[in-house]
Design a protein around this motif. Structure first.
Motif, PDB file in Angstrom:
ATOM      1  N   ASN A 235      55.700  82.751  59.695  1.00 52.11           N
ATOM      2  CA  ASN A 235      57.103  82.464  59.971  1.00 52.11           C
ATOM      3  C   ASN A 235      57.643  83.495  60.952  1.00 52.11           C
ATOM      4  O   ASN A 235      57.195  84.648  60.957  1.00 52.11           O
ATOM      5  CB  ASN A 235      57.919  82.487  58.675  1.00 52.11           C
ATOM      6  N   SER A 236      58.620  83.106  61.746  1.00 49.95           N
ATOM      7  CA  SER A 236      59.164  84.001  62.769  1.00 49.95           C
ATOM      8  C   SER A 236      59.896  85.204  62.179  1.00 49.95           C
ATOM      9  O   SER A 236      60.130  86.181  62.878  1.00 49.95           O
ATOM     10  CB  SER A 236      60.090  83.228  63.709  1.00 49.95           C
ATOM     11  N   ASP A 237      60.219  85.163  60.878  1.00 48.37           N
ATOM     12  CA  ASP A 237      60.925  86.289  60.251  1.00 48.37           C
ATOM     13  C   ASP A 237      59.988  87.371  59.717  1.00 48.37           C
ATOM     14  O   ASP A 237      60.415  88.294  59.038  1.00 48.37           O
ATOM     15  CB  ASP A 237      61.841  85.791  59.131  1.00 48.37           C
ATOM     16  N   GLY A 238      58.674  87.272  60.016  1.00 45.19           N
ATOM     17  CA  GLY A 238      57.727  88.289  59.574  1.00 45.19           C
ATOM     18  C   GLY A 238      57.125  88.022  58.207  1.00 45.19           C
ATOM     19  O   GLY A 238      56.469  88.883  57.640  1.00 45.19           O
ATOM     20  N   THR A 239      57.336  86.829  57.670  1.00 46.37           N
ATOM     21  CA  THR A 239      56.714  86.442  56.401  1.00 46.37           C
ATOM     22  C   THR A 239      55.706  85.343  56.677  1.00 46.37           C
ATOM     23  O   THR A 239      55.650  84.795  57.771  1.00 46.37           O
ATOM     24  CB  THR A 239      57.752  85.924  55.382  1.00 46.37           C
ATOM     25  N   GLY A 240      54.911  85.028  55.667  1.00 43.33           N
ATOM     26  CA  GLY A 240      53.951  83.952  55.834  1.00 43.33           C
ATOM     27  C   GLY A 240      53.264  83.639  54.524  1.00 43.33           C
ATOM     28  O   GLY A 240      53.570  84.220  53.484  1.00 43.33           O
ATOM     29  N   SER A 241      52.325  82.706  54.586  1.00 40.42           N
ATOM     30  CA  SER A 241      51.573  82.329  53.386  1.00 40.42           C
ATOM     31  C   SER A 241      50.215  81.785  53.797  1.00 40.42           C
ATOM     32  O   SER A 241      50.031  81.294  54.902  1.00 40.42           O
ATOM     33  CB  SER A 241      52.335  81.286  52.569  1.00 40.42           C
ATOM     34  N   ILE A 242      49.279  81.919  52.860  1.00 40.63           N
ATOM     35  CA  ILE A 242      47.964  81.322  53.049  1.00 40.63           C
ATOM     36  C   ILE A 242      47.741  80.385  51.875  1.00 40.63           C
ATOM     37  O   ILE A 242      47.974  80.744  50.723  1.00 40.63           O
ATOM     38  CB  ILE A 242      46.856  82.384  53.182  1.00 40.63           C
ATOM     39  N   ASP A 243      47.374  79.147  52.177  1.00 43.39           N
ATOM     40  CA  ASP A 243      47.145  78.116  51.159  1.00 43.39           C
ATOM     41  C   ASP A 243      45.654  77.800  51.103  1.00 43.39           C
ATOM     42  O   ASP A 243      45.062  77.431  52.113  1.00 43.39           O
ATOM     43  CB  ASP A 243      47.913  76.839  51.490  1.00 43.39           C
ATOM     44  N   MET A 244      45.084  77.956  49.904  1.00 45.19           N
ATOM     45  CA  MET A 244      43.670  77.682  49.726  1.00 45.19           C
ATOM     46  C   MET A 244      43.430  77.231  48.291  1.00 45.19           C
ATOM     47  O   MET A 244      43.872  77.887  47.342  1.00 45.19           O
ATOM     48  CB  MET A 244      42.842  78.940  50.008  1.00 45.19           C
ATOM     49  N   ALA A 245      42.757  76.106  48.151  1.00 46.84           N
ATOM     50  CA  ALA A 245      42.384  75.595  46.826  1.00 46.84           C
ATOM     51  C   ALA A 245      43.586  75.538  45.883  1.00 46.84           C
ATOM     52  O   ALA A 245      43.559  76.049  44.771  1.00 46.84           O
ATOM     53  CB  ALA A 245      41.263  76.433  46.225  1.00 46.84           C
TER      54      ALA A 245
END
Length: 114
Positions: free
Chosen positions: A62-72
């Protein structure tokens, strides 16, 4: 009057081109990337083989410096700054080359594509 209008239009055109070039040349990884290959123990595994094993992975910045990883069916939140992902007190470096994002850690390489 016509000359002033032409100059103004020229300046506006140049400014719009420059702003487009600045946005296009952005080195920020904003967006979602899909895992397309993985290398471990010297062996490369392609996207089709990963899917066969249920390894469909997406990573979102995300442009605000956050994010996520989706797996299983699991989602891990993280923060990112520059070319580093920060999660659970650990930092993982990544490289961005156009629409290709590469993560390397502990001898494993994961390649994602937008």
């Amino acid at each position: 009057m016509k000359r002033s209008a032409k100059i103004l239009l020229s300046v506006l055109l140049i400014l719009s081109i420059l702003s487009c070039l600045a946005a296009c040349g952005s080195k920020e990884p904003s967006g979602t990337y899909n895992l397309v290959s993985m290398e471990m123990d010297g062996e490369t595994i392609d996207a089709d083989t990963l899917k066969e094993f249920g390894m469909e992975v997406t990573i979102t910045f995300n442009s605000d410096g956050t994010g996520s990883i989706d797996m299983a069916d699991e989602k891990e939140e993280f923060e990112w700054k520059g070319n580093k992902i920060i999660a659970d007190g650990e930092e993982i470096s990544f490289q961005l080359d156009g629409n290709k994002l590469t993560l390397k850690q502990d001898g494993e390489t994961m390649v994602f594509s937008k």
